[in-house]
Write a protein that holds these residues in place. Structure first.
Motif, short mmCIF file in Angstrom:
data_model
loop_
_atom_site.label_atom_id
_atom_site.label_comp_id
_atom_site.label_asym_id
_atom_site.label_seq_id
_atom_site.Cartn_x
_atom_site.Cartn_y
_atom_site.Cartn_z
N SER A 83 15.32 30.95 94.82
CA SER A 83 15.72 32.20 94.16
C SER A 83 16.62 31.87 92.98
N ALA A 84 16.89 32.89 92.19
CA ALA A 84 17.84 32.73 91.09
C ALA A 84 19.22 32.40 91.65
N GLU A 85 19.58 33.07 92.73
CA GLU A 85 20.88 32.80 93.33
C GLU A 85 20.99 31.34 93.79
N ASP A 86 19.92 30.83 94.39
CA ASP A 86 19.89 29.44 94.83
C ASP A 86 20.09 28.49 93.64
N ALA A 87 19.42 28.78 92.53
CA ALA A 87 19.51 27.93 91.35
C ALA A 87 20.92 27.94 90.75
N VAL A 88 21.49 29.12 90.60
CA VAL A 88 22.83 29.22 90.01
C VAL A 88 23.89 28.68 90.97
N ALA A 89 23.71 28.91 92.26
CA ALA A 89 24.64 28.35 93.25
C ALA A 89 24.63 26.82 93.20
N ALA A 90 23.45 26.24 92.97
CA ALA A 90 23.36 24.78 92.85
C ALA A 90 24.14 24.31 91.61
N ALA A 91 24.06 25.08 90.53
CA ALA A 91 24.80 24.73 89.31
C ALA A 91 26.31 24.82 89.56
N LEU A 92 26.74 25.86 90.24
CA LEU A 92 28.17 26.00 90.54
C LEU A 92 28.64 24.86 91.44
N ALA A 93 27.87 24.55 92.46
CA ALA A 93 28.23 23.45 93.36
C ALA A 93 28.33 22.14 92.58
N TRP A 94 27.40 21.94 91.66
CA TRP A 94 27.46 20.72 90.85
C TRP A 94 28.74 20.67 90.03
N GLU A 95 29.09 21.77 89.37
CA GLU A 95 30.29 21.78 88.54
C GLU A 95 31.55 21.56 89.38
N VAL A 141 27.22 37.68 88.82
CA VAL A 141 26.32 38.64 88.16
C VAL A 141 24.93 38.59 88.79
N VAL A 142 24.44 37.40 89.09
CA VAL A 142 23.13 37.26 89.73
C VAL A 142 23.14 37.93 91.10
N ARG A 143 24.21 37.72 91.86
CA ARG A 143 24.30 38.35 93.19
C ARG A 143 24.37 39.87 93.08
N GLN A 144 25.12 40.38 92.11
CA GLN A 144 25.24 41.83 91.95
C GLN A 144 23.92 42.45 91.53
N SER A 145 23.20 41.79 90.67
CA SER A 145 21.95 42.37 90.18
C SER A 145 20.84 42.26 91.21
N GLY A 146 20.85 41.20 92.00
CA GLY A 146 19.79 41.00 92.98
C GLY A 146 18.55 40.41 92.36
N GLU A 147 17.73 39.85 93.19
CA GLU A 147 16.53 39.14 92.75
C GLU A 147 15.56 40.04 91.98
#
Length: 160
Positions: A83-95, A141-147
């Motif tokens: 999901s988009a959330e999975d992708a952005v969460a991976a980016a946050l975890a990386w940072e 923002v991704v979580r608020q908007s939803g998939e």
């Protein structure tokens, strides 16, 4: 040599980490491009280029300080995201991981009283705050908007 072997070795590892992050961001960009979310894709392609530039800053520092450059193997990036959330969460975890990595490099520089390295690393420490905040906000923002409403995320990106 203006850099210790220990710190040069750690910087070399960070070069690999930064190049690996660049490839991971390309993979995340592809995830969004395949879903025709062009602004999200563009954001992560820009992030990929930024990570590559970070790696090159470390390369130049090692060379400038007469350290030995040994770029490590780079693991393949995660190829898909659920999901988009999975992708952005991976980016946050990386940072967040990179923030810890840079902190560990600073610990070595402080232990060695290497003021040149400390000055160099301070830029990365400041940069990491910006990166973590950016990915944390995007994830919110991704979580608020939803998939089903990711076009709202695209609209958000237009305004920032």
């Amino acid at each position: 040599m203006l850099i210790s072997r220990e710190l040069a070795s750690a910087f070399n590892q960070q070069i690999g980490n930064e190049f690996g992050a660049s490839m991971q961001y390309v993979s995340i960009a592809a995830h969004f491009q395949q879903r025709q979310l062009t602004l999200l894709s563009k954001l992560f392609l820009q992030q990929a280029e930024e990570e590559r530039m970070h790696a090159m800053k470390f390369v130049q520092y090692v060379l400038d300080t007469k350290g030995e450059l040994h770029i490590p193997s780079i693991a393949a990036p995660k190829p898909t995201f659920s999901s988009a959330e999975d992708a952005v969460a991976a980016a946050l975890a990386w940072e967040e991981d990179v923030t810890r990595q840079i902190g560990a490099l600073m610990d070595i520089a402080v232990k060695e009283s290497d003021y040149l390295a400390q000055s160099f690393l301070q830029w990365f420490i400041d940069e990491q705050l910006e990166e973590v905040v950016k990915m944390d906000r995007l994830l919110g923002v991704v979580r608020q908007s939803g998939e089903k409403n990711l076009l709202m995320v695209e609209a958000y990106l237009i305004h920032i």
